[in-house]
Write a protein that holds these residues in place. Structure first.
Motif, PDB file in Angstrom:
ATOM      1  N   ALA A   1      73.391  34.856  36.931  1.00  0.00           N
ATOM      2  CA  ALA A   1      72.325  34.906  37.940  1.00  0.00           C
ATOM      3  C   ALA A   1      72.279  36.278  38.593  1.00  0.00           C
ATOM      4  N   VAL A   2      73.445  36.808  38.930  1.00  0.00           N
ATOM      5  CA  VAL A   2      73.513  38.120  39.584  1.00  0.00           C
ATOM      6  C   VAL A   2      72.995  39.213  38.645  1.00  0.00           C
ATOM      7  N   ALA A   3      73.456  39.164  37.402  1.00  0.00           N
ATOM      8  CA  ALA A   3      73.029  40.184  36.438  1.00  0.00           C
ATOM      9  C   ALA A   3      71.529  40.097  36.178  1.00  0.00           C
ATOM     10  N   THR A   4      71.025  38.859  36.104  1.00  0.00           N
ATOM     11  CA  THR A   4      69.597  38.675  35.828  1.00  0.00           C
ATOM     12  C   THR A   4      68.735  39.213  36.955  1.00  0.00           C
ATOM     13  N   VAL A   5      69.088  38.882  38.185  1.00  0.00           N
ATOM     14  CA  VAL A   5      68.253  39.333  39.301  1.00  0.00           C
ATOM     15  C   VAL A   5      68.321  40.852  39.444  1.00  0.00           C
ATOM     16  N   ALA A   6      69.490  41.422  39.224  1.00  0.00           N
ATOM     17  CA  ALA A   6      69.613  42.883  39.319  1.00  0.00           C
ATOM     18  C   ALA A   6      68.775  43.562  38.232  1.00  0.00           C
ATOM     19  N   ARG A   7      68.796  42.981  37.047  1.00  0.00           N
ATOM     20  CA  ARG A   7      68.008  43.543  35.943  1.00  0.00           C
ATOM     21  C   ARG A   7      66.507  43.404  36.221  1.00  0.00           C
ATOM     22  N   ASP A   8      66.104  42.245  36.739  1.00  0.00           N
ATOM     23  CA  ASP A   8      64.685  42.008  37.019  1.00  0.00           C
ATOM     24  C   ASP A   8      64.163  42.952  38.102  1.00  0.00           C
ATOM     25  N   VAL A   9      64.991  43.207  39.077  1.00  0.00           N
ATOM     26  CA  VAL A   9      64.596  44.073  40.191  1.00  0.00           C
ATOM     27  C   VAL A   9      64.337  45.498  39.693  1.00  0.00           C
ATOM     28  N   VAL A  10      65.215  45.974  38.828  1.00  0.00           N
ATOM     29  CA  VAL A  10      65.031  47.325  38.283  1.00  0.00           C
ATOM     30  C   VAL A  10      63.821  47.338  37.339  1.00  0.00           C
ATOM     31  N   ALA A  11      63.602  46.221  36.655  1.00  0.00           N
ATOM     32  CA  ALA A  11      62.489  46.154  35.703  1.00  0.00           C
ATOM     33  C   ALA A  11      61.128  46.262  36.389  1.00  0.00           C
ATOM     34  N   VAL A  12      61.030  45.896  37.663  1.00  0.00           N
ATOM     35  CA  VAL A  12      59.739  46.024  38.353  1.00  0.00           C
ATOM     36  C   VAL A  12      59.542  47.429  38.916  1.00  0.00           C
ATOM     37  N   GLY A  13      60.494  48.318  38.669  1.00  0.00           N
ATOM     38  CA  GLY A  13      60.312  49.708  39.063  1.00  0.00           C
ATOM     39  C   GLY A  13      61.114  50.150  40.263  1.00  0.00           C
ATOM     40  N   LEU A  14      61.921  49.251  40.805  1.00  0.00           N
ATOM     41  CA  LEU A  14      62.758  49.652  41.936  1.00  0.00           C
ATOM     42  C   LEU A  14      63.961  50.447  41.416  1.00  0.00           C
ATOM     43  N   PRO A  15      64.481  51.364  42.238  1.00  0.00           N
ATOM     44  CA  PRO A  15      65.552  52.234  41.752  1.00  0.00           C
ATOM     45  C   PRO A  15      66.860  51.490  41.472  1.00  0.00           C
ATOM     46  N   ASP A  16      67.684  52.118  40.644  1.00  0.00           N
ATOM     47  CA  ASP A  16      68.996  51.529  40.331  1.00  0.00           C
ATOM     48  C   ASP A  16      69.797  51.251  41.591  1.00  0.00           C
ATOM     49  N   ARG A  17      69.630  52.126  42.601  1.00  0.00           N
ATOM     50  CA  ARG A  17      70.343  51.938  43.868  1.00  0.00           C
ATOM     51  C   ARG A  17      70.034  50.551  44.455  1.00  0.00           C
ATOM     52  N   VAL A  18      68.764  50.158  44.404  1.00  0.00           N
ATOM     53  CA  VAL A  18      68.382  48.843  44.932  1.00  0.00           C
ATOM     54  C   VAL A  18      68.961  47.737  44.053  1.00  0.00           C
ATOM     55  N   GLY A  19      68.918  47.944  42.733  1.00  0.00           N
ATOM     56  CA  GLY A  19      69.511  46.956  41.836  1.00  0.00           C
ATOM     57  C   GLY A  19      70.988  46.755  42.109  1.00  0.00           C
TER      58      GLY A  19
END
Lengths: 157, 315
Positions: free
Chosen positions: B155-173
């Motif tokens: 779940a953690v890996a998925t949400v972090a990946r999805d967040v970066v996939a929408v264009g947010l920076p790696d820092r946010v992920g």
């Protein structure tokens, strides 16, 4: 050697950690398995740390500090810097030689985690002044993407 | 012609600066609730009286000088930064969290406006759950239900990946992965309590499988509207004491707790606003908001905190 989801590679006095420092890792007793004398810990390959992982990290640094020999951290991962600044005791138990820091470019919006030489910039860092770093994309000067009072606290006296 | 009705309630604003008074009055006036404005603490106390339905909005400097205010009767006490672009002072926030304030706004306008209006409306309406209250209409909400304890990493890996996939920076992920991990761990291992209140899952081995059904169900939701990224984790135990959470988050509390109980303080340190919603014995909801519009240094150094309690069905 393997510790949960963390790989620990020992080469002479250098210890390289790669992976996750989380619930799967116990680090307290790792100190006894590391070479005696001064040690360098390289954590550039650490990708994730949670609160339990940070507790284990504290146990490791305490155990190493108790041996009396200096412990130097090199290429500290950004994910570790964020959390190590929350732990005041780490200011006394470890010396940071270099670290990856969050920087953002005010001109083009790029974000990066450049490696900062903490020895060369020791005086600035002690004054909580982030070193100037050029942007890889547009060559403008980037700015630390966090509050120096928070992100560089570990360097303060 | 009959006008629609607004939720019942009353708001009292206490701020020494006339310009800030006007701004705050306009802001909470958007609830269509009566708003009284005063300049100092004595006038505030007099205006609130014994009205347990009143909501007090207090300049953080005034609140810092009288942190005991929040012990007085009222529906809620909310500390806000002063007028202008200055965030609330980090020491003031620390003082108020330690004193048990349940609503401390750290950020200046325009974040203040969005955060304060959502907070006051949640209080007035008694509608305290859901990340939608912080999102602009149109933001898609992604939801995950964990089926087993061991789904946490996925779940953690998925949400972090999805967040970066929408264009947010790696820092946010990276921040999202830490926050999600800590909040889910709390829901899985700290929330379950037995009849005596003992947290009987806290010592469970983390690699041990456990199907999550009934009260053990844990849900994770997230959304972004390009202003905020909101991450929400719910458990079905409602065992968190919403009145004591703030004191655990205060930076001064961290000084003495370097060895344990760092999960929530770490999640708080990684976000810009932490919101706790609680219905005793039924549900605890934690929402972490990251403001993705601004550089971190353009916001308050310390995050805002809100703790809501739903009292309709129990407690």
């Amino acid at each position: 050697m393997k510790r949960g989801r963390l790989d620990v590679e020992v080469s002479g006095q250098r210890v390289v950690l790669v992976g996750r420092i989380d619930d799967s890792v116990t680090l307290g007793e790792l100190a006894a398995q590391l070479p005696a004398g001064a040690l360098v810990l390289d954590t550039a390959g650490v990708t994730f740390v949670n609160s339990i992982g940070m507790r284990e990290w504290i146990r490791l640094t305490r155990a190493l500090a108790a041996r009396g020999a200096p412990v130097t951290l090199e290429r500290v991962a950004d994910v570790m810097m964020t959390q190590m600044n929350l732990i005041p005791e780490l200011r006394k138990t470890v010396q940071i030689a270099s670290f990856h820091a969050q920087y953002a470019c005010p001109s083009c919006g790029a974000e990066a985690t450049p490696l900062i030489d903490a020895v060369a910039h020791r005086a600035e860092l002690r004054s909580l002044l982030p070193p100037l770093v050029p942007c890889d994309e547009c060559a403008s000067l980037m700015a630390l993407a966090d509050f120096p009072e928070r992100y560089l606290m570990i360097f303060s006296d | 012609m009959q006008p629609s009705t607004a939720p019942p309630g009353r708001v009292v604003v206490a701020h020494p600066d006339r310009k800030a008074q006007r701004a705050l009055q306009r802001l909470v006036g958007a609830t269509l609730c009566p708003v009284d404005v005063v300049s100092d603490v004595d006038a505030l106390i007099a205006a609130i009286g014994d009205d347990e339905t009143a909501i007090a909005i207090v300049d953080a400097s005034l609140a810092q000088a009288r942190p005991d205010l929040q012990l007085r009767k009222a529906r809620a006490w909310i500390a806000v930064p002063g007028e202008g672009l200055a965030s609330a002072d980090a020491r003031a926030i620390d003082t108020l969290l330690v004193a048990g304030w349940r609503h401390v706004v750290a950020h200046p306008m325009p974040v203040l406006a969005e955060e304060l209006l959502a907070t006051v409306q949640k209080l007035l309406r008694g509608d305290v759950f859901g990340l939608e209250k912080y999102m602009a209409w149109g933001a898609e909400v992604r939801s995950y239900t964990l089926e087993d304890c061991r789904d946490r990493d996925d779940a953690v890996a998925t949400v972090a990946r999805d967040v970066v996939a929408v264009g947010l920076p790696d820092r946010v992920g990276s921040l999202v992965s830490v926050i999600a991990d800590e909040l889910i761990a709390n829901a899985l291992y700290a929330a379950p309590v037995d009849g005596t209140g003992a947290r009987f899952r806290s010592a469970d081995a983390r690699e041990k499988p456990r199907a999550l059904t009934g009260r053990d169900i844990v849900t994770l939701r997230w959304a972004t509207d390009s202003r905020y990224l909101a991450l929400e984790v719910r458990d079905r135990w409602g065992s968190l004491d919403p009145g004591s959470v703030g004191a655990r988050l205060a930076p001064s509390a961290k000084q003495s707790s370097s060895e344990g109980g760092m999960g929530l303080p770490l999640a708080y340190a990684c976000c810009n606003q932490l919101v706790v919603g609680s219905e005793a014995n039924a549900m605890t909801e934690m929402i972490a908001l990251l403001d993705v519009r601004y550089k971190p240094t353009e916001l308050g150094r310390t995050a805002s905190f809100h703790s809501f309690t739903l009292r309709t069905r129990s407690a």
